[in-house]
Design a protein around this motif. Structure first.
Motif, PDB file in Angstrom:
ATOM      1  N   LEU A  66       0.966  -1.198   0.116  1.00 28.52           N
ATOM      2  CA  LEU A  66       0.012   0.122   0.038  1.00 28.52           C
ATOM      3  C   LEU A  66       0.877   1.299   0.048  1.00 28.52           C
ATOM      4  O   LEU A  66       0.494   2.293  -0.725  1.00 28.52           O
ATOM      5  N   ILE A  67       1.831   1.315   0.922  1.00 24.78           N
ATOM      6  CA  ILE A  67       2.664   2.361   0.715  1.00 24.78           C
ATOM      7  C   ILE A  67       3.561   2.647  -0.508  1.00 24.78           C
ATOM      8  O   ILE A  67       3.693   3.496  -1.010  1.00 24.78           O
ATOM      9  N   MET A  68       3.967   1.673  -1.216  1.00 22.76           N
ATOM     10  CA  MET A  68       4.653   1.451  -2.346  1.00 22.76           C
ATOM     11  C   MET A  68       3.670   2.139  -3.520  1.00 22.76           C
ATOM     12  O   MET A  68       3.954   3.043  -4.479  1.00 22.76           O
ATOM     13  N   THR A  69       2.507   1.831  -3.329  1.00 21.95           N
ATOM     14  CA  THR A  69       1.361   2.158  -4.307  1.00 21.95           C
ATOM     15  C   THR A  69       1.366   3.781  -4.484  1.00 21.95           C
ATOM     16  O   THR A  69       0.903   4.361  -5.331  1.00 21.95           O
ATOM     17  N   LYS A  75       5.401   9.981  -9.474  1.00 25.54           N
ATOM     18  CA  LYS A  75       6.212   9.520 -10.411  1.00 25.54           C
ATOM     19  C   LYS A  75       5.678   9.820 -11.695  1.00 25.54           C
ATOM     20  O   LYS A  75       6.039  10.021 -12.742  1.00 25.54           O
ATOM     21  N   ILE A  76       4.192   9.399 -11.856  1.00 25.43           N
ATOM     22  CA  ILE A  76       3.459   9.481 -13.040  1.00 25.43           C
ATOM     23  C   ILE A  76       3.370  10.930 -13.486  1.00 25.43           C
ATOM     24  O   ILE A  76       3.753  11.306 -14.470  1.00 25.43           O
ATOM     25  N   LEU A  77       3.376  11.855 -12.691  1.00 22.05           N
ATOM     26  CA  LEU A  77       3.255  13.195 -12.886  1.00 22.05           C
ATOM     27  C   LEU A  77       4.578  13.617 -13.422  1.00 22.05           C
ATOM     28  O   LEU A  77       4.640  14.556 -14.368  1.00 22.05           O
ATOM     29  N   SER A  78       5.438  13.381 -12.757  1.00 25.07           N
ATOM     30  CA  SER A  78       6.832  14.020 -13.060  1.00 25.07           C
ATOM     31  C   SER A  78       7.244  13.300 -14.325  1.00 25.07           C
ATOM     32  O   SER A  78       7.908  14.067 -15.166  1.00 25.07           O
ATOM     33  N   ASP A  79       7.120  11.837 -14.527  1.00 24.96           N
ATOM     34  CA  ASP A  79       7.503  11.422 -15.860  1.00 24.96           C
ATOM     35  C   ASP A  79       6.666  11.878 -17.132  1.00 24.96           C
ATOM     36  O   ASP A  79       7.116  11.917 -18.094  1.00 24.96           O
ATOM     37  N   ALA A  80       5.481  12.263 -16.621  1.00 23.32           N
ATOM     38  CA  ALA A  80       4.732  12.716 -17.930  1.00 23.32           C
ATOM     39  C   ALA A  80       4.971  14.124 -18.118  1.00 23.32           C
ATOM     40  O   ALA A  80       4.118  14.873 -18.942  1.00 23.32           O
ATOM     41  N   LYS A  81       5.689  14.584 -17.220  1.00 25.12           N
ATOM     42  CA  LYS A  81       6.106  16.444 -17.477  1.00 25.12           C
ATOM     43  C   LYS A  81       4.890  17.092 -17.007  1.00 25.12           C
ATOM     44  O   LYS A  81       4.621  18.479 -17.717  1.00 25.12           O
ATOM     45  N   GLU A  85       8.791  21.562 -11.916  1.00 27.35           N
ATOM     46  CA  GLU A  85       9.796  20.629 -11.970  1.00 27.35           C
ATOM     47  C   GLU A  85      10.308  20.300 -10.577  1.00 27.35           C
ATOM     48  O   GLU A  85      10.978  19.148 -10.559  1.00 27.35           O
ATOM     49  N   MET A  86       9.658  20.732  -9.477  1.00 30.54           N
ATOM     50  CA  MET A  86       9.908  20.375  -8.059  1.00 30.54           C
ATOM     51  C   MET A  86       9.684  18.871  -7.907  1.00 30.54           C
ATOM     52  O   MET A  86      10.089  18.111  -7.034  1.00 30.54           O
ATOM     53  N   LEU A  87       8.498  18.438  -8.751  1.00 28.88           N
ATOM     54  CA  LEU A  87       7.955  17.014  -8.777  1.00 28.88           C
ATOM     55  C   LEU A  87       9.102  15.912  -8.921  1.00 28.88           C
ATOM     56  O   LEU A  87       9.287  15.119  -8.220  1.00 28.88           O
ATOM     57  N   TYR A  88      10.184  16.389  -9.784  1.00 26.30           N
ATOM     58  CA  TYR A  88      11.268  15.734 -10.064  1.00 26.30           C
ATOM     59  C   TYR A  88      12.204  15.516  -8.944  1.00 26.30           C
ATOM     60  O   TYR A  88      12.421  14.211  -8.520  1.00 26.30           O
ATOM     61  N   ILE A  89      12.233  16.500  -8.260  1.00 24.51           N
ATOM     62  CA  ILE A  89      13.174  16.437  -7.101  1.00 24.51           C
ATOM     63  C   ILE A  89      12.397  15.611  -6.094  1.00 24.51           C
ATOM     64  O   ILE A  89      13.240  14.838  -4.998  1.00 24.51           O
ATOM     65  N   ARG A  93      14.217  12.553  -4.257  1.00 26.10           N
ATOM     66  CA  ARG A  93      14.550  12.580  -2.681  1.00 26.10           C
ATOM     67  C   ARG A  93      13.853  11.649  -1.764  1.00 26.10           C
ATOM     68  O   ARG A  93      14.162  11.166  -0.716  1.00 26.10           O
ATOM     69  N   PHE A  94      12.436  11.524  -2.214  1.00 29.51           N
ATOM     70  CA  PHE A  94      11.465  10.884  -1.315  1.00 29.51           C
ATOM     71  C   PHE A  94      10.825   9.655  -2.088  1.00 29.51           C
ATOM     72  O   PHE A  94      11.037   8.560  -1.494  1.00 29.51           O
ATOM     73  N   SER A  95      10.012   9.851  -3.030  1.00 34.00           N
ATOM     74  CA  SER A  95       8.966   8.845  -3.425  1.00 34.00           C
ATOM     75  C   SER A  95       9.829   7.768  -3.959  1.00 34.00           C
ATOM     76  O   SER A  95       9.579   6.567  -3.748  1.00 34.00           O
ATOM     77  N   GLN A  96      10.948   7.838  -4.618  1.00 36.17           N
ATOM     78  CA  GLN A  96      11.717   6.791  -5.268  1.00 36.17           C
ATOM     79  C   GLN A  96      12.478   5.916  -4.058  1.00 36.17           C
ATOM     80  O   GLN A  96      12.416   4.717  -4.304  1.00 36.17           O
ATOM     81  N   VAL A  97      12.813   6.614  -3.194  1.00 37.27           N
ATOM     82  CA  VAL A  97      13.564   6.083  -2.099  1.00 37.27           C
ATOM     83  C   VAL A  97      12.288   5.007  -1.267  1.00 37.27           C
ATOM     84  O   VAL A  97      12.679   3.843  -1.016  1.00 37.27           O
TER      85      VAL A  97
END
Length: 328
Positions: A66-69, A75-81, A85-89, A93-97
């Motif tokens: 559930l946490i992973m989901t 990630k979806i919003l960042s990859d879709a541009k 730009e702060m979303l990528y950061i 820093r956070f969601s990828q980890v």
């Protein structure tokens, strides 16, 4: 000569349609399916008491999934541009980890489940503190704390400002210590996967031999045999589909990013393979319910009750339950 060089560079540019449309669309599907399934799973498990070690481990997997989901939307919003730009950061820093933290927590719990099945099937007459609920809670807390110690510093050490050019990658946001910690944590996580892989192979070879001998001795019918195998091997199915492809590709991909002997086309190809296999790892949040359904009779029972499934499936359920008696 210059035209040839420019053409080569142009050919090596990553396909933006794949990066900004296809992959985000697939992650969106996984997100909605995963949030629905794991929300349902959490709801069902709230009605199941933690009176067995097996149930404790399954509940931990539900929480990790559930946490992973929840990390997918950023990630979806960042990859879709889409968005700032702060979303990528935030992703770096956070969601990828958090994504990788819970992925490897899930992998470790699959190893624990494999050992639990091995112990109950191969050595059913032996008692152990490992089978107690209190010990299973201790093990679960240890896994969460250990993985947090390994991965959370990647959040803290990703503290450099963005270049503002739009071409920043996650490594450029890390401090020198952060880069070293990232490499070390990657090696540790790969070692965890290899360790779990070897354990599961050993466990399930022993389990397969035990089940085969049991069926030969008791001469069970083919339906019961299929149900028994389905219950046991659901863990292997999820593990090999979700995690093995990504880790097989991770080593050559990492080498392609750090070595200079790879052409641009090879690097791009490995990048696409890495992204596809990472997507398969993310689909783990949708496939783990297979484990709950086939291996946990209390979960099936509660699920049927909550969804008001009629008695037409009771005969099938009874067959599965009988074949799983020794397992559960």
């Amino acid at each position: 000569m210059n035209n040839s060089t420019e053409m080569t560079k142009e050919e090596c540019v990553l396909n933006q349609v794949v990066l900004t449309r296809v992959l985000p669309s697939l992650y969106t599907i996984i997100f909605f399916v995963g949030i629905c399934l794991n929300g349902l799973n959490l709801w069902i498990f709230c009605y199941i008491p933690s009176d067995r070690s097996f149930i404790v481990y399954l509940k931990n997997i539900v929480v990790a999934d559930l946490i992973m989901t929840i990390t997918f939307p950023v990630k979806i919003l960042s990859d879709a541009k889409i968005g700032h730009e702060m979303l990528y950061i935030v992703v770096c820093r956070f969601s990828q980890v958090v994504f990788y933290l819970n992925m490897y927590i899930g992998i470790l719990f699959l190893a624990i489940l494999g050992f639990d099945r091995y112990y109950k099937i191969v050595m059913p007459m032996q008692s152990s503190s490992f089978q107690t609920v209190s010990f299973s809670k201790f093990i679960s807390a240890g896994i969460w704390i250990t993985m947090a110690i390994i991965t959370v510093p990647n959040m803290i050490l990703t503290n450099k400002p963005s270049s503002g050019t739009g071409k920043t990658n996650c490594a450029q946001l890390k401090s020198p210590l952060g880069v070293q910690w990232h490499k070390a944590s990657n090696y540790i996580c790969i070692a965890i996967f290899v360790f779990v892989f070897c354990l599961l192979v050993v466990f399930y070879l022993s389990i397969s031999r035990k089940i085969y001998k049991s069926h030969q001795r008791l001469r069970r019918n083919s339906d019961a045999r299929r149900a028994s195998k389905r219950n046991i091997y659901s863990i292997l199915f999820v593990f090999f589909v979700c995690f093995v492809p990504y880790h097989v590709c991770r080593i050559p991909y990492t080498l392609s990013q750090t070595g200079s002997n790879y052409s641009c086309q090879v690097r791009n190809t490995l990048f696409y393979i890495k992204e596809i296999t990472l997507l398969m790892s993310a689909s783990n949040v949708c496939l783990d319910p297979v484990i709950y359904f086939f291996m946990c009779q209390p979960f099936r029972k509660r699920l049927f009750e909550k969804l008001h499934i009629n008695n037409s499936i009771q005969e099938t359920e009874r067959t599965v339950r009988i074949s799983s008696t020794r397992i559960l």
